[in-house]
Design a protein around this motif. Structure first.
Motif, PDB file in Angstrom:
ATOM      1  N   CYS A  21      49.294 103.041   9.994  1.00 20.00           N
ATOM      2  CA  CYS A  21      49.719 102.280  11.164  1.00 20.00           C
ATOM      3  C   CYS A  21      49.826 100.808  10.780  1.00 20.00           C
ATOM      4  O   CYS A  21      48.885 100.246  10.208  1.00 20.00           O
ATOM      5  CB  CYS A  21      48.690 102.471  12.271  1.00 20.00           C
ATOM      6  SG  CYS A  21      49.102 101.692  13.823  1.00 20.00           S
ATOM      7  N   ALA A  22      50.968 100.192  11.060  1.00 21.78           N
ATOM      8  CA  ALA A  22      51.172  98.755  10.839  1.00 21.78           C
ATOM      9  C   ALA A  22      51.371  98.114  12.206  1.00 21.78           C
ATOM     10  O   ALA A  22      52.208  98.557  12.989  1.00 21.78           O
ATOM     11  CB  ALA A  22      52.379  98.517   9.956  1.00 21.78           C
ATOM     12  N   ILE A  23      50.597  97.080  12.504  1.00 17.05           N
ATOM     13  CA  ILE A  23      50.617  96.452  13.824  1.00 17.05           C
ATOM     14  C   ILE A  23      50.872  94.963  13.664  1.00 17.05           C
ATOM     15  O   ILE A  23      50.219  94.294  12.858  1.00 17.05           O
ATOM     16  CB  ILE A  23      49.288  96.676  14.560  1.00 17.05           C
ATOM     17  CG1 ILE A  23      48.962  98.170  14.613  1.00 17.05           C
ATOM     18  CG2 ILE A  23      49.329  96.080  15.954  1.00 17.05           C
ATOM     19  CD1 ILE A  23      47.566  98.473  15.066  1.00 17.05           C
ATOM     20  N   ASN A  24      51.814  94.425  14.441  1.00 10.52           N
ATOM     21  CA  ASN A  24      52.101  92.985  14.511  1.00 10.52           C
ATOM     22  C   ASN A  24      51.690  92.489  15.888  1.00 10.52           C
ATOM     23  O   ASN A  24      51.628  93.258  16.834  1.00 10.52           O
ATOM     24  CB  ASN A  24      53.586  92.710  14.320  1.00 10.52           C
ATOM     25  CG  ASN A  24      54.070  93.047  12.941  1.00 10.52           C
ATOM     26  OD1 ASN A  24      53.296  93.395  12.068  1.00 10.52           O
ATOM     27  ND2 ASN A  24      55.365  92.960  12.744  1.00 10.52           N
ATOM     28  N   GLY A  25      51.481  91.195  16.014  1.00  5.43           N
ATOM     29  CA  GLY A  25      51.114  90.603  17.296  1.00  5.43           C
ATOM     30  C   GLY A  25      49.633  90.722  17.590  1.00  5.43           C
ATOM     31  O   GLY A  25      49.215  90.741  18.739  1.00  5.43           O
ATOM     32  N   VAL A  26      48.817  90.777  16.540  1.00  7.50           N
ATOM     33  CA  VAL A  26      47.362  90.893  16.683  1.00  7.50           C
ATOM     34  C   VAL A  26      46.753  89.497  16.627  1.00  7.50           C
ATOM     35  O   VAL A  26      47.015  88.736  15.698  1.00  7.50           O
ATOM     36  CB  VAL A  26      46.766  91.773  15.567  1.00  7.50           C
ATOM     37  CG1 VAL A  26      45.254  91.806  15.646  1.00  7.50           C
ATOM     38  CG2 VAL A  26      47.343  93.175  15.640  1.00  7.50           C
ATOM     39  N   SER A  27      45.939  89.159  17.625  1.00  5.24           N
ATOM     40  CA  SER A  27      45.302  87.847  17.618  1.00  5.24           C
ATOM     41  C   SER A  27      43.849  87.899  17.152  1.00  5.24           C
ATOM     42  O   SER A  27      43.321  86.898  16.696  1.00  5.24           O
ATOM     43  CB  SER A  27      45.393  87.197  18.997  1.00  5.24           C
ATOM     44  OG  SER A  27      44.886  88.052  19.983  1.00  5.24           O
TER      45      SER A  27
END
Length: 96
Positions: A21-27
């Motif tokens: 799983c690759a996730i963008n928009g993580v703070s």
């Protein structure tokens, strides 16, 4: 497509065969272990459950996280407004 990916605040998840799983928009990464990863994203809190989970890449400057393992579920909850309520929400989830 490059223009879409370069927008600030964009949240995207790419899941391959329930194993990567690759996730963008993580703070922020609030917690992680082999059974659960809890992330703060642009779209709210994201809980990833499974087995043998491993955060293989974490780049908070770019807001990117890669997770490997058996992924069973992705669950969103509303993003909280203050840090105090975030901690309370995390604690309430841990003691369910």
């Amino acid at each position: 497509m490059e223009e879409l990916n370069s927008r600030a605040g964009q949240h995207r998840i790419s899941l391959v065969n329930r194993e990567a799983c690759a996730i963008n928009g993580v703070s922020d990464v609030l917690s992680f272990d082999v059974g659960e990863v809890l992330l703060e994203t642009e779209q709210g809190m994201l809980m990833i459950r499974g087995s043998e989970l491993h955060v293989s890449r974490l780049t908070l400057e770019k807001g990117e996280v890669d997770i490997d393992g058996r992924i069973d579920s992705l669950t969103y909850s509303e993003q909280t407004a203050s840090a105090g309520s975030k901690a309370e929400s995390l604690l309430s989830r841990l003691f369910r």
